[in-house]
Design an enzyme around this catalytic site. Structure first.
Site, mmCIF file in Angstrom:
data_model
loop_
_atom_site.group_PDB
_atom_site.id
_atom_site.type_symbol
_atom_site.label_atom_id
_atom_site.label_comp_id
_atom_site.label_asym_id
_atom_site.label_seq_id
_atom_site.Cartn_x
_atom_site.Cartn_y
_atom_site.Cartn_z
ATOM 1 N N SER A 46 -10.939 16.384 17.388
ATOM 2 C CA SER A 46 -10.403 17.697 17.010
ATOM 3 C C SER A 46 -11.189 18.780 17.739
ATOM 4 O O SER A 46 -10.601 19.666 18.371
ATOM 5 C CB SER A 46 -10.543 17.911 15.499
ATOM 6 O OG SER A 46 -10.237 16.740 14.798
ATOM 7 N N TYR A 135 -10.169 6.930 12.767
ATOM 8 C CA TYR A 135 -10.428 8.341 12.447
ATOM 9 C C TYR A 135 -9.479 8.767 11.326
ATOM 10 O O TYR A 135 -8.284 8.942 11.550
ATOM 11 C CB TYR A 135 -10.207 9.178 13.704
ATOM 12 C CG TYR A 135 -10.562 10.657 13.625
ATOM 13 C CD1 TYR A 135 -10.980 11.267 12.453
ATOM 14 C CD2 TYR A 135 -10.470 11.455 14.759
ATOM 15 C CE1 TYR A 135 -11.299 12.610 12.395
ATOM 16 C CE2 TYR A 135 -10.789 12.810 14.728
ATOM 17 C CZ TYR A 135 -11.195 13.383 13.538
ATOM 18 O OH TYR A 135 -11.494 14.721 13.501
ATOM 19 N N LYS A 163 -14.350 7.090 10.782
ATOM 20 C CA LYS A 163 -14.837 8.468 10.697
ATOM 21 C C LYS A 163 -14.021 9.117 9.606
ATOM 22 O O LYS A 163 -12.788 9.187 9.690
ATOM 23 C CB LYS A 163 -14.613 9.160 12.033
ATOM 24 C CG LYS A 163 -14.746 10.657 12.017
ATOM 25 C CD LYS A 163 -14.904 11.131 13.450
ATOM 26 C CE LYS A 163 -14.343 12.522 13.687
ATOM 27 N NZ LYS A 163 -14.852 13.516 12.751
ATOM 28 N N THR A 165 -13.022 12.171 7.583
ATOM 29 C CA THR A 165 -12.988 13.631 7.497
ATOM 30 C C THR A 165 -12.123 14.081 6.326
ATOM 31 O O THR A 165 -10.922 14.350 6.467
ATOM 32 C CB THR A 165 -12.527 14.257 8.829
ATOM 33 O OG1 THR A 165 -13.429 13.817 9.852
ATOM 34 C CG2 THR A 165 -12.587 15.765 8.781
ATOM 35 N N GLY A 188 -17.345 13.251 7.873
ATOM 36 C CA GLY A 188 -16.651 14.216 8.735
ATOM 37 C C GLY A 188 -16.961 15.673 8.430
ATOM 38 O O GLY A 188 -17.357 16.411 9.323
ATOM 39 N N ASP A 190 -19.013 18.647 7.869
ATOM 40 C CA ASP A 190 -20.445 18.917 8.025
ATOM 41 C C ASP A 190 -21.022 19.594 6.780
ATOM 42 O O ASP A 190 -22.179 19.375 6.438
ATOM 43 C CB ASP A 190 -20.683 19.826 9.242
ATOM 44 C CG ASP A 190 -19.946 19.344 10.471
ATOM 45 O OD1 ASP A 190 -19.409 18.225 10.438
ATOM 46 O OD2 ASP A 190 -19.901 20.100 11.461
ATOM 47 N N GLU A 191 -20.193 20.434 6.133
ATOM 48 C CA GLU A 191 -20.682 21.167 4.972
ATOM 49 C C GLU A 191 -20.945 20.242 3.785
ATOM 50 O O GLU A 191 -21.543 20.635 2.789
ATOM 51 C CB GLU A 191 -19.732 22.316 4.595
ATOM 52 C CG GLU A 191 -18.266 21.981 4.411
ATOM 53 C CD GLU A 191 -17.497 21.946 5.744
ATOM 54 O OE1 GLU A 191 -17.902 21.198 6.662
ATOM 55 O OE2 GLU A 191 -16.476 22.638 5.837
ATOM 56 N N SER A 207 -18.421 18.932 14.156
ATOM 57 C CA SER A 207 -18.327 19.970 15.178
ATOM 58 C C SER A 207 -19.542 20.880 15.202
ATOM 59 O O SER A 207 -19.993 21.286 16.273
ATOM 60 C CB SER A 207 -17.066 20.796 14.958
ATOM 61 O OG SER A 207 -17.205 21.621 13.817
HETATM 62 C C1 NAY Z 1 -13.736 16.039 15.464
HETATM 63 O O1 NAY Z 1 -12.995 15.103 15.628
HETATM 64 O O2 NAY Z 1 -13.901 16.891 16.296
HETATM 65 C C2 NAY Z 1 -14.482 16.170 14.201
HETATM 66 O O3 NAY Z 1 -15.520 15.603 14.039
HETATM 67 C C3 NAY Z 1 -13.944 17.000 13.168
HETATM 68 C C4 NAY Z 1 -14.936 17.317 12.072
HETATM 69 C C5 NAY Z 1 -14.672 18.700 11.612
HETATM 70 N N1 NAY Z 1 -13.535 18.667 10.738
HETATM 71 C C6 NAY Z 1 -12.498 19.458 10.874
HETATM 72 C C7 NAY Z 1 -11.401 19.284 9.906
HETATM 73 O O4 NAY Z 1 -12.441 20.282 11.705
HETATM 74 O O5 NAY Z 1 -16.975 19.205 11.805
HETATM 75 C C8 NAY Z 1 -15.874 19.291 10.946
HETATM 76 C C9 NAY Z 1 -15.636 20.738 10.595
HETATM 77 O O6 NAY Z 1 -15.284 21.476 11.725
HETATM 78 C C10 NAY Z 1 -16.867 21.377 9.978
HETATM 79 O O7 NAY Z 1 -17.256 20.604 8.884
HETATM 80 C C11 NAY Z 1 -16.624 22.811 9.558
HETATM 81 O O8 NAY Z 1 -15.696 22.852 8.502
#
Ligand code: NAY
Length: 293
Positions: A46, A135, A163, A165, A188, A190-191, A207
């Site tokens: 993503s 994923y 993974k 999320t 997945g 991060d928060e 991310s």
């Molecule tokens: C990817 O495939 O890029 C990920 O790892 C996505 C993980 C992210 N989830 C989403 C729904 O975007 O890192 C998270 C997210 O951006 C972060 O927790 C902030 O909300």
């Protein structure tokens, strides 16, 4: 499995001003992240905008990353697409060029039954001799496997992990319970990293590890050493920033932060958010408020 335990950035794909893959900045960003102690790189997901790129660009990016990493940490390439053939092609290529694993979202857009989705994953894992990490991102794909569905796939040779999320930690814990400890589950969101680790996640892919790798490497290490109070402190500090990030498209926000950190990664591809000058100056102020950025 030990090799994958830790913080793994879902790598931003650096672009030039013309919107092409930026090899020089990619190499520089990788060295920076490796120096901060990340345990792998997850490409073309993503965050990496794999779904907005051509098959050729996805291949090219993987080749640059594999060359730069030189086996230091696992490289996981997200090969998911709407059609099985593209996934198979990208999987074969990933195996050929020496990626450590591939990963794939469920096929989206059409509403497939679970039998079709299972067959899709089997076609990917049978395409080449390279491990697959499923994923699970139901909010984006609009489809979620059941516990039984994932349990069955976890028994397939070369499907080595998932993974995850989603913020449903009960579902995550049930998955870890039935799939067994040899099957890796990556957090997945991060928060919610500490929450995922608390129910047994083996690592985390996300991310915001592009922009604050140290915070989360520290969180992970404190957690692993049983220092939960310190891990919680890191999560709280990171989440004060993530709360602000969520006012923007996370990719646009993170690209702007990376640019301010000296990595000229370019703008996200449309239709992702194109920041106005006003938004960019707001983000600059946020970066000044958070010394760990
Ligand atoms: C990817 O495939 O890029 C990920 O790892 C996505 C993980 C992210 N989830 C989403 C729904 O975007 O890192 C998270 C997210 O951006 C972060 O927790 C902030 O909300």
């Amino acid at each position: 499995i030990e090799r994958y335990k830790g913080i793994i950035p879902a790598l931003i794909t650096p672009y030039t001003n013309e919107g092409k893959i930026n090899e020089a900045v990619t190499r520089k960003l990788i060295q920076h992240l490796l120096s901060k102690g990340v345990k792998g790189l997850y490409l073309s997901g993503s965050t990496g905008e794999g779904f907005l790129q051509t098959v050729e660009e996805r291949k090219q990016f993987l080749e640059i990353v594999v060359d730069e990493v030189q086996g230091e940490v696992p490289v996981i390439s997200q090969v998911g697409a709407v059609d099985t053939n593209t996934c198979v092609e990208l999987t074969k290529h990933a195996a050929e060029v020496g990626a450590d694993a591939v990963s794939a979202v469920a096929p989206f857009y059409y509403k497939h039954g679970s039998e079709q989705i299972k067959q899709h994953y089997l076609d990917i894992v049978n395409a080449a001799d390279i491990p697959l990490i499923i994923y699970h991102i139901p909010d984006f794909t609009g489809t979620s496997g059941s516990i039984d569905f994932y349990e069955e796939l976890s028994k397939v040779e070369n499907i080595i992990g998932l993974k995850y999320t989603s913020k449903d930690t009960f579902f995550m814990q049930q998955l870890i319970d039935v799939c067994g400890d040899e099957f890796m589950v990556f957090n997945g969101p991060d928060e919610c990293c500490i929450a995922g680790l608390a129910v047994g996640a083996h690592g985390a892919i996300g991310s915001t590890y592009n922009i604050m790798p140290e915070k989360f490497v520290s969180l992970f290490n404190h957690f692993a050493n049983g220092n939960i109070a310190a891990a919680k402190q890191e999560q709280y500090e990171a989440n004060r920033l993530i709360r602000k990030l969520l006012d923007y498209d996370f990719i646009a926000f993170e690209r702007e932060v990376l640019t301010l950190q000296g990595f000229d990664v370019g703008k996200p591809r449309k239709p992702l958010q194109q920041l106005t000058d006003m938004e960019r100056s707001q983000i600059r102020k946020i970066v000044e408020e958070f010394p760990f950025l």
